[in-house]
Write a protein that holds these residues in place. Structure first.
Motif, PDB file in Angstrom:
ATOM      1  N   ALA A 245     -31.206  84.584-116.712  1.00 37.76           N
ATOM      2  CA  ALA A 245     -30.713  83.478-115.888  1.00 37.76           C
ATOM      3  C   ALA A 245     -29.378  82.980-116.449  1.00 37.76           C
ATOM      4  O   ALA A 245     -29.331  82.448-117.558  1.00 37.76           O
ATOM      5  N   ALA A 246     -28.296  83.180-115.683  1.00 45.34           N
ATOM      6  CA  ALA A 246     -26.967  82.668-116.035  1.00 45.34           C
ATOM      7  C   ALA A 246     -26.571  83.036-117.454  1.00 45.34           C
ATOM      8  O   ALA A 246     -26.171  82.194-118.250  1.00 45.34           O
ATOM      9  N   HIS A 247     -26.711  84.312-117.794  1.00 49.01           N
ATOM     10  CA  HIS A 247     -26.414  84.750-119.145  1.00 49.01           C
ATOM     11  C   HIS A 247     -25.636  86.066-119.098  1.00 49.01           C
ATOM     12  O   HIS A 247     -25.901  86.920-118.269  1.00 49.01           O
TER      13      HIS A 247
ATOM     14  N   GLN B 288     -41.042  85.260-116.179  1.00 52.36           N
ATOM     15  CA  GLN B 288     -40.164  84.759-117.237  1.00 52.36           C
ATOM     16  C   GLN B 288     -38.757  85.349-117.088  1.00 52.36           C
ATOM     17  O   GLN B 288     -38.606  86.552-116.895  1.00 52.36           O
ATOM     18  N   PRO B 289     -37.698  84.518-117.192  1.00 47.96           N
ATOM     19  CA  PRO B 289     -36.329  85.014-117.008  1.00 47.96           C
ATOM     20  C   PRO B 289     -35.771  85.690-118.262  1.00 47.96           C
ATOM     21  O   PRO B 289     -34.778  85.262-118.837  1.00 47.96           O
ATOM     22  N   VAL B 290     -36.434  86.746-118.708  1.00 51.23           N
ATOM     23  CA  VAL B 290     -35.974  87.477-119.883  1.00 51.23           C
ATOM     24  C   VAL B 290     -36.246  88.960-119.690  1.00 51.23           C
ATOM     25  O   VAL B 290     -37.270  89.355-119.128  1.00 51.23           O
ATOM     26  N   LEU B 291     -35.278  89.765-120.116  1.00 50.01           N
ATOM     27  CA  LEU B 291     -35.419  91.217-120.145  1.00 50.01           C
ATOM     28  C   LEU B 291     -35.681  91.594-121.590  1.00 50.01           C
ATOM     29  O   LEU B 291     -34.881  91.266-122.475  1.00 50.01           O
TER      30      LEU B 291
END
Length: 109
Positions: free
Chosen positions: A37-39, A9-12
């Motif tokens: 992702a792109a944030h 999942q693209p979240v920290l």
């Protein structure tokens, strides 16, 4: 301390994330969540408010997680990510020495 969970999942997402090099009696822990992702997150605040320490806390714990080490958090979930850093340096003049103004002579024949 806990071992991080590396996921797709693209979240920290961190719970009670603390600086791994500060003593437990002075460390300030924070919860933090950010898409990876792109944030971009903008960190603002007054001088001496802890912005740099917070950024170092996040960065150091990500590096520890990517190395497979335990992190300073109650829990940490993150994808495989890279940490980029830059430090701004200014040119510092060389230190003066007591003999810095002394004449220099060459010993060439």
């Amino acid at each position: 301390l806990c071992f991080p969970q590396v996921e797709d999942q693209p979240v920290l997402e961190a719970v009670a994330l603390g600086h791994p090099l500060l003593p437990l009696d002075v460390v300030v822990s924070n919860d933090f969540q950010m898409p990876t992702a792109a944030h971009t997150k903008l960190i603002t605040g007054s001088n001496m408010a802890g912005k740099s320490t917070f950024l170092r806390t996040v960065g150091l714990n990500i590096v520890l997680a990517m190395a497979g080490a335990p992190v300073a958090a109650r829990s940490l979930r993150l994808p495989l990510i890279q940490v980029y850093t830059k430090m701004r340096f200014t040119k510092v003049p060389p230190l003066s020495t007591p003999n810095s103004n002394a004449s220099r002579s060459s010993s060439k024949p």
